[in-house]
Design a protein around this motif. Structure first.
Motif, short mmCIF file in Angstrom:
data_model
loop_
_atom_site.label_atom_id
_atom_site.label_comp_id
_atom_site.label_asym_id
_atom_site.label_seq_id
_atom_site.Cartn_x
_atom_site.Cartn_y
_atom_site.Cartn_z
N MET A 50 0.83 -1.20 0.00
CA MET A 50 0.00 0.00 0.00
C MET A 50 0.87 1.26 0.00
O MET A 50 0.57 2.23 -0.71
CB MET A 50 -0.92 0.00 1.21
N LEU A 51 1.97 1.24 0.79
CA LEU A 51 2.86 2.42 0.82
C LEU A 51 3.45 2.66 -0.56
O LEU A 51 3.54 3.81 -1.02
CB LEU A 51 3.97 2.22 1.86
N ASP A 52 3.84 1.59 -1.25
CA ASP A 52 4.32 1.75 -2.63
C ASP A 52 3.23 2.35 -3.51
O ASP A 52 3.49 3.24 -4.32
CB ASP A 52 4.77 0.40 -3.20
N GLY A 53 2.01 1.87 -3.34
CA GLY A 53 0.89 2.38 -4.13
C GLY A 53 0.61 3.85 -3.84
O GLY A 53 0.30 4.62 -4.75
N LEU A 54 0.74 4.23 -2.58
CA LEU A 54 0.51 5.65 -2.23
C LEU A 54 1.57 6.55 -2.87
O LEU A 54 1.25 7.62 -3.38
CB LEU A 54 0.52 5.81 -0.70
N VAL A 55 2.82 6.09 -2.87
CA VAL A 55 3.87 6.88 -3.54
C VAL A 55 3.61 6.91 -5.05
O VAL A 55 3.79 7.95 -5.69
CB VAL A 55 5.28 6.34 -3.20
N ASP A 56 3.14 5.79 -5.60
CA ASP A 56 2.77 5.78 -7.03
C ASP A 56 1.69 6.83 -7.31
O ASP A 56 1.75 7.56 -8.30
CB ASP A 56 2.23 4.41 -7.44
N ALA A 57 0.71 6.90 -6.41
CA ALA A 57 -0.40 7.86 -6.61
C ALA A 57 0.11 9.29 -6.51
O ALA A 57 -0.30 10.17 -7.29
CB ALA A 57 -1.49 7.61 -5.57
N ILE A 58 1.02 9.55 -5.55
CA ILE A 58 1.62 10.89 -5.41
C ILE A 58 2.36 11.26 -6.69
O ILE A 58 2.19 12.35 -7.25
CB ILE A 58 2.56 10.94 -4.19
N ALA A 72 1.89 9.16 10.66
CA ALA A 72 3.31 9.06 11.06
C ALA A 72 4.18 8.83 9.83
O ALA A 72 5.27 9.39 9.70
CB ALA A 72 3.49 7.93 12.06
N TRP A 73 3.68 8.02 8.90
CA TRP A 73 4.42 7.77 7.65
C TRP A 73 4.54 9.07 6.84
O TRP A 73 5.61 9.39 6.30
CB TRP A 73 3.71 6.68 6.85
N VAL A 74 3.48 9.84 6.77
CA VAL A 74 3.51 11.13 6.07
C VAL A 74 4.56 12.04 6.69
O VAL A 74 5.41 12.63 6.01
CB VAL A 74 2.12 11.81 6.12
N GLN A 75 4.53 12.12 8.03
CA GLN A 75 5.45 13.02 8.72
C GLN A 75 6.89 12.59 8.57
O GLN A 75 7.81 13.39 8.66
CB GLN A 75 5.07 13.10 10.18
N ASP A 76 7.07 11.31 8.38
CA ASP A 76 8.42 10.77 8.24
C ASP A 76 8.95 10.96 6.81
O ASP A 76 10.05 10.53 6.49
CB ASP A 76 8.40 9.29 8.62
N GLY A 77 8.15 11.57 5.93
CA GLY A 77 8.63 11.87 4.59
C GLY A 77 8.01 11.03 3.49
O GLY A 77 8.40 11.15 2.33
N ALA A 78 7.05 10.16 3.83
CA ALA A 78 6.30 9.38 2.83
C ALA A 78 7.23 8.58 1.91
O ALA A 78 7.11 8.64 0.69
CB ALA A 78 5.37 10.29 2.02
N HIS A 79 8.15 7.86 2.52
CA HIS A 79 9.08 7.05 1.73
C HIS A 79 8.47 5.70 1.37
O HIS A 79 7.62 5.19 2.09
CB HIS A 79 10.36 6.80 2.51
N ARG A 80 8.96 5.13 0.27
CA ARG A 80 8.62 3.74 -0.05
C ARG A 80 9.25 2.84 1.01
O ARG A 80 10.21 3.24 1.69
CB ARG A 80 9.19 3.36 -1.43
N PRO A 81 8.78 1.57 1.10
CA PRO A 81 9.38 0.66 2.08
C PRO A 81 10.89 0.46 1.86
O PRO A 81 11.62 0.20 2.81
CB PRO A 81 8.62 -0.65 1.86
#
Ligand SMILES: [Zn+2]
Ligand SMILES: [Zn+2]
Length: 365
Positions: free
Chosen positions: A124-132, A163-172
């Motif tokens: 999902m985190l990869d997908g969120l970065v893809d969407a960004i 927390a993931w957003v605040q940490d910079g929204a990095h991929r895994p």
């Protein structure tokens, strides 16, 4: 990117033409915020994700209070990392809370709940970065990455995703969205704070600034000085102070985060062993402006606010470990402020939990 277009997930047409938007400052994250079963994250559950999209769209189209034209989000990301096209790029979202916020950022929703599935799986985190990246490349989104709760009173997008957003929204794997993150782009902090009646931060002047520089050098945090520390606060002072904050374990180097290189009372006391300046116990510090109190954001003024709340006994909302002074304006802060406002006749008319000049003055006097 695993993009699932509207026709692929079986979207219904929009009720009205969607408003065009040329660009945005960035992208805000959302979650579904209801119960989402953990089983949705199972590898064989992806076949149900398109149906979930149709349900989400149907619930938004049925919401006649909001009068949505369509699903409110620009994109929705499932636990398996697929990016479902919502309104898509260059369409104004309806999800960020009000018209100004909707014009400021796109909205991406993660299929996460406030119970059940609350932690974003790696896919999902990869997908969120893809969407960004998609909204940046196809929709001229700016570098800002935030959460629905930034500037709007809501728990969305949940503590884990925020927390993931605040940490910079990095991929895994640690890589950043294309073009970097807002925090990297926003650079060095150039605001001032007042501690003990004295200014600190970029442009502040005085013998106390020299004293801070000398203490930094003495503790081994002087490497950004090209010339010795002086009485005017420069970016070199900020960078060196940041090294000191990081050595204390403070996190977040973007402006207004804990390790942004601008002193707070606690770190300054630790650096110098004392707090310089006049005593301010009898006088109310100047109101820092409403922008100092944004849900989920940090600002030194929040620590001052917290001390006032604790001193006046409005501290019943906390995370279970007691209410402690700190720079982050949390939902607990907001609820404690609201209690104070309700209990104070002059403020009881609007107990929204956000301090204005009156609340600030009455709380700290
Ligand atoms: Zn939201
Ligand atoms: Zn899926």
């Amino acid at each position: 990117m695993k993009l699932v277009t509207r026709s692929n997930w079986g979207a219904r047409p929009s009720r009205y033409d969607l408003a065009y938007i040329a660009s945005t400052g960035g992208v805000k994250m959302h979650y579904e915020g209801t119960y989402v079963p953990k089983s949705l994250a199972a590898a064989d559950a992806h076949s149900s994700c398109a149906g979930r999209m149709r349900d989400l769209q149907a619930s938004h189209l049925a919401n006649r209070v909001e009068d949505y034209s369509d699903i409110a989000y620009n994109a929705v990301v499932c636990p398996h990392g697929s990016v479902f096209e919502g309104r898509g790029p260059h369409r104004k979202t309806g999800a960020n809370g009000n018209q100004a916020l909707n014009a400021a950022d796109y909205a991406v929703c993660a299929m996460l709940g406030n119970s059940g599935l609350v932690a974003p799986p790696d896919a999902m985190l990869d997908g969120l970065v893809d969407a960004i990246n998609w909204l940046r490349n196809s929709g001229s989104a700016g570098k800002r990455i935030g959460g629905h709760r930034d500037g709007y009173a809501t728990a969305c997008p949940g503590d884990r995703l925020y927390a993931w957003v605040q940490d910079g929204a990095h991929r895994p794997d640690g890589s950043s969205p294309q073009g970097g993150t807002g925090s990297e782009a926003s650079g060095i902090a150039r605001y001032q704070v007042t501690i003990g009646g004295l200014p600190y931060g970029y442009g502040a002047k005085g013998a106390h600034v020299t004293a801070v520089g000398q203490a930094l050098v003495a503790k081994g945090f002087g490497r950004h000085y090209k010339v010795g520390p002086g009485p005017e606060w420069t970016d070199a002072d900020t960078r060196n102070y940041q090294l000191f904050q990081l050595s204390l374990g403070y996190k977040g180097t973007a402006p207004h985060q804990d390790a942004d290189g601008v002193p707070g009372e606690v770190s300054l006391h630790q650096l110098l062993g004392y707090l310089p300046g006049k005593k301010t116990t009898s006088s109310v510090p100047p109101f820092p402006g409403r922008s100092a109190f944004v849900l989920g954001r940090t600002n030194p003024a929040v620590t001052t606010l917290d001390r006032g709340l604790i001193r006046k006994g409005f501290a019943r909302h906390h995370d279970g470990n007691g209410y402690q002074p700190g720079p982050r304006f949390t939902e607990y802060t907001r609820q404690n402020v609201a209690d104070f406002q309700r209990a104070t006749p002059a403020l009881a008319g609007d107990p929204d939990g956000y301090p204005g000049p009156q609340t600030w003055k009455l709380l700290l006097s």
